[in-house]
Design a protein around this motif. Sequence first.
Motif, short mmCIF file in Angstrom:
data_model
loop_
_atom_site.label_atom_id
_atom_site.label_comp_id
_atom_site.label_asym_id
_atom_site.label_seq_id
_atom_site.Cartn_x
_atom_site.Cartn_y
_atom_site.Cartn_z
N GLU A 144 0.83 -1.20 0.00
CA GLU A 144 0.00 0.00 0.00
C GLU A 144 0.87 1.25 0.00
OE1 GLU A 144 -3.84 1.79 2.31
OE2 GLU A 144 -2.38 0.77 3.58
N ASP A 145 0.37 2.30 -0.68
CA ASP A 145 0.97 3.63 -0.61
C ASP A 145 0.16 4.45 0.39
OD1 ASP A 145 2.48 2.69 -2.75
OD2 ASP A 145 1.17 3.61 -4.24
N VAL A 146 0.86 5.18 1.27
CA VAL A 146 0.17 5.94 2.32
C VAL A 146 0.65 7.39 2.27
CG1 VAL A 146 -0.39 6.10 4.77
CG2 VAL A 146 0.05 3.86 3.73
N TRP A 147 -0.30 8.30 2.38
CA TRP A 147 -0.06 9.73 2.23
C TRP A 147 0.17 10.41 3.57
CZ3 TRP A 147 -3.08 14.15 3.56
CH2 TRP A 147 -2.69 15.35 2.93
N SER A 148 1.04 11.40 3.58
CA SER A 148 1.30 12.22 4.76
C SER A 148 1.23 13.69 4.36
CB SER A 148 2.68 11.91 5.35
OG SER A 148 3.03 12.87 6.33
N PRO A 149 0.57 14.53 5.20
CA PRO A 149 0.43 15.95 4.83
C PRO A 149 1.67 16.78 5.09
CG PRO A 149 -0.64 15.56 6.91
CD PRO A 149 -0.17 14.21 6.43
N GLY A 150 2.55 16.33 5.97
CA GLY A 150 3.72 17.14 6.32
C GLY A 150 4.28 16.74 7.66
N GLU A 151 4.98 17.66 8.32
CA GLU A 151 5.66 17.36 9.57
C GLU A 151 5.19 18.29 10.69
OE1 GLU A 151 10.00 15.86 7.84
OE2 GLU A 151 9.78 17.90 8.67
N LEU A 152 5.12 17.72 11.88
CA LEU A 152 4.91 18.49 13.09
C LEU A 152 6.26 18.55 13.83
CD1 LEU A 152 1.54 16.87 14.20
CD2 LEU A 152 1.83 19.19 13.35
N GLN A 153 6.73 19.75 14.08
CA GLN A 153 8.06 19.91 14.66
C GLN A 153 7.94 20.47 16.08
OE1 GLN A 153 10.18 22.38 11.87
NE2 GLN A 153 10.41 20.72 10.38
N TRP A 154 8.68 19.83 17.00
CA TRP A 154 8.67 20.23 18.41
C TRP A 154 10.10 20.55 18.81
CZ3 TRP A 154 7.80 16.42 23.06
CH2 TRP A 154 7.72 17.16 24.26
N ARG A 155 10.36 21.82 18.98
CA ARG A 155 11.69 22.28 19.39
C ARG A 155 11.82 22.07 20.89
NH1 ARG A 155 15.34 25.87 16.97
NH2 ARG A 155 17.31 25.69 18.11
N LEU A 156 12.76 21.21 21.29
CA LEU A 156 12.93 20.86 22.69
C LEU A 156 13.76 21.90 23.41
CD1 LEU A 156 13.62 17.04 22.31
CD2 LEU A 156 11.44 18.15 22.81
N GLY A 157 13.36 22.17 24.65
CA GLY A 157 14.08 23.13 25.46
C GLY A 157 15.07 22.45 26.40
N ALA A 158 15.44 23.18 27.44
CA ALA A 158 16.45 22.68 28.38
C ALA A 158 15.85 21.99 29.60
CB ALA A 158 17.34 23.84 28.83
N GLN A 159 14.51 21.97 29.72
CA GLN A 159 13.89 21.39 30.91
C GLN A 159 14.17 19.89 30.99
OE1 GLN A 159 12.45 23.14 28.45
NE2 GLN A 159 10.58 24.19 29.15
N SER A 160 14.14 19.37 32.21
CA SER A 160 14.40 17.94 32.39
C SER A 160 13.22 17.09 31.93
CB SER A 160 14.72 17.64 33.86
OG SER A 160 13.62 18.02 34.68
N THR A 161 11.99 17.64 32.01
CA THR A 161 10.80 16.92 31.56
C THR A 161 9.95 17.85 30.71
OG1 THR A 161 10.76 15.51 33.53
CG2 THR A 161 8.72 15.67 32.26
N GLN A 162 9.56 17.40 29.52
CA GLN A 162 8.75 18.20 28.61
C GLN A 162 7.64 17.33 28.03
OE1 GLN A 162 11.41 20.83 26.01
NE2 GLN A 162 12.91 19.44 26.93
N ASP A 163 6.45 17.92 27.90
CA ASP A 163 5.28 17.17 27.43
C ASP A 163 4.60 17.91 26.29
OD1 ASP A 163 4.84 14.94 29.61
OD2 ASP A 163 5.25 16.78 30.73
N ILE A 164 4.03 17.13 25.40
CA ILE A 164 3.24 17.68 24.30
C ILE A 164 2.11 16.71 24.00
CG2 ILE A 164 4.40 16.62 22.33
CD1 ILE A 164 3.48 20.34 22.59
N ARG A 165 0.96 17.25 23.56
CA ARG A 165 -0.19 16.41 23.21
C ARG A 165 -0.70 16.80 21.83
NH1 ARG A 165 -5.53 14.90 26.75
NH2 ARG A 165 -4.15 13.13 27.19
#
Length: 635
Positions: free
Chosen positions: A229-250
């Motif tokens: 199967e060929d599967v389509w993707s619209p693009g990229e989601l980019q998450w620039r990480l900081g200096a914190q010891s714990t980081q969350d994203i939803r």
Amino acid sequence: MTAITLNLAEDSALARATASEYLLTNGLGGFSMGTLSNIHTRRYHGLLIASALPPVERVLALHSMQATLVIEGSEFPLSSQRFSQQELLHPHGSRYLCEFNQHSPTSASHTWKVDVHGLSITRTLTLEANVNRLFVDFRVQTPPGDGRPATNRTLVLRPFTPLRDFHALHHAHDGSPGMEAVNESLLHLARGTLKLAVNHSGLTFRPDAQWWNTFAYRIERERGQDWLEDVWSPGELQWRLGAQSTQDIRISFELVSPTVETGIQAQSDHHERPTTHSSRAVLRLRDAASQFIVKRTVNKHAYTSILAGYPWFSDWGRDTMISIPGLLIATGRLDEAKSALELFAHHLSPDGLVPNCFDDYDGPPHYNTVDASLWFVHAVHQYVRAVAGMKPANAPDISGLLDACRRIVSAYSRTVPSPSSFNIHLTSEGLISAGDPSTQLTWMDAKRDGEVFTPRHGKAVEINALFHNALMALAEMTQDQQEALRLREHALRTAYAFRTAFWSQEHSCLHDCLSPENEHAPTSLLRGGGRPNQIFAVSLPFSPLTNSQQKAVVQHVTERYLTPFGLRTLDPSDPQFHARYQGTPWERDSAYHQGTVWPWLIGPYCEALLRINNFATSAKTQVRALLAPLLHALD
């Protein structure tokens, strides 16, 4: 929560993780399904398969999500898939996967953990109940004292969003969904009337539409079906990480369909039936049972229903009725049990048939079963027994269900065959006969290209055991004493005819299916060799057999059909016996009921064992031992 340690750098470990599947469900027929390695092996694998017309019209909305950690320009892929005819692994990110956490099924969440270059990254999938919405949570943790600079680190996520029918495979020439960036944190993807809303607050979306070609699904190949199967993707989601010891994203993915009301109301909290045995096995079974319970809306009224299985089945009448006593009544979900029974009663045909199954899309139900209606009477009887102790003020109204049972018994008691009802009728000897050589009306229903692999038209043993049980059950449920007397007299005649026609004195067991011809010849054709269906003549609450015959049947089934995982569907000595269920659709269908072991049959076998031993403690101990292999497999 169950944690499983993974080390997928080794080929053998990768193979084991890829052979192990997970399942999350949302109560609408939607689900998330895949492997522990995140490598898809089925066309039905996806992070979000949503139901556009609950519980059917399922759509593969979110196929997968490629994650890549970028550190100062160097890329570290965190997941893998297989591509092309050669099933090449690409990229090689699975080697970083170190742990899978299986949450309770009722929490609808699972978590994967990767360790890469001093970072611990977890991804949690959470399927929201009664909504076509999936949450994907990422947590990035830096170990204490890491000491390395936190600059120039980005987590890049590429979602694949085909928005296709979950049965179909897509290719680049089929065209891609439309794409619209609503605002900086909301993306809409659309195909026809379907829309996938992607909420990505805190990330940056970079449009970069791509087709990734020839995803390879190994199980589909092994099943002799299309598998690339060929599967389509619209693009990229980019998450620039900081200096914190714990980081969350939803990130949330929600299918928006014109046929789905947003946020269908969940069933009111049910009360678990008190139990003296709250072992882990019982709790696991209860949680697993809840995954099959769904909502089906008819004329704006939401009913409870039960899916026959994941990933591809809809709600089937036979499976629902067989499941109600265990999935709903034994777990104390009595309101939902009544709702499911009312759903199928609502669709009862003039010929006394409940649907064999509901359509996968928006078509009418399919009526091609002889046993589902009789299982319906059995399920109603179990429900009535369960609510019998309620105070009159709290007792449910069962008049509609009893009326449906009467219509079924009356329809099955007709003596003139009717093609519109698959020739279901009562023969002159007092047995139920149904079907013709082109039909497959019992649970052994495999048919392909016009060939019925397990011909059981005529007088099938479990159909007649179910009919006898239905007569006795309705006699117990009715308040009309004259009606009860007539039903019991009918049941006595049926039991006599059953013993006369089906009992094999030579083999001390029951024939499986008797020919519809030569009604007055009780030793007519034993078709299909020895089969385990005779167990229902003992397992049901009302048996047409004598005590000694019941014990002989259980002994025969034990010797010929019992395995650690259920009952074989054919005597191994039969020339048509198939030892393996595998291969092309034709090969699999020809083996489906010709030897294949079915785990669900261990239930009636255990019930039969308990009944012939008057539910003695020793028999209960034996039953627990019989169920142990299946419970072990569940874990």
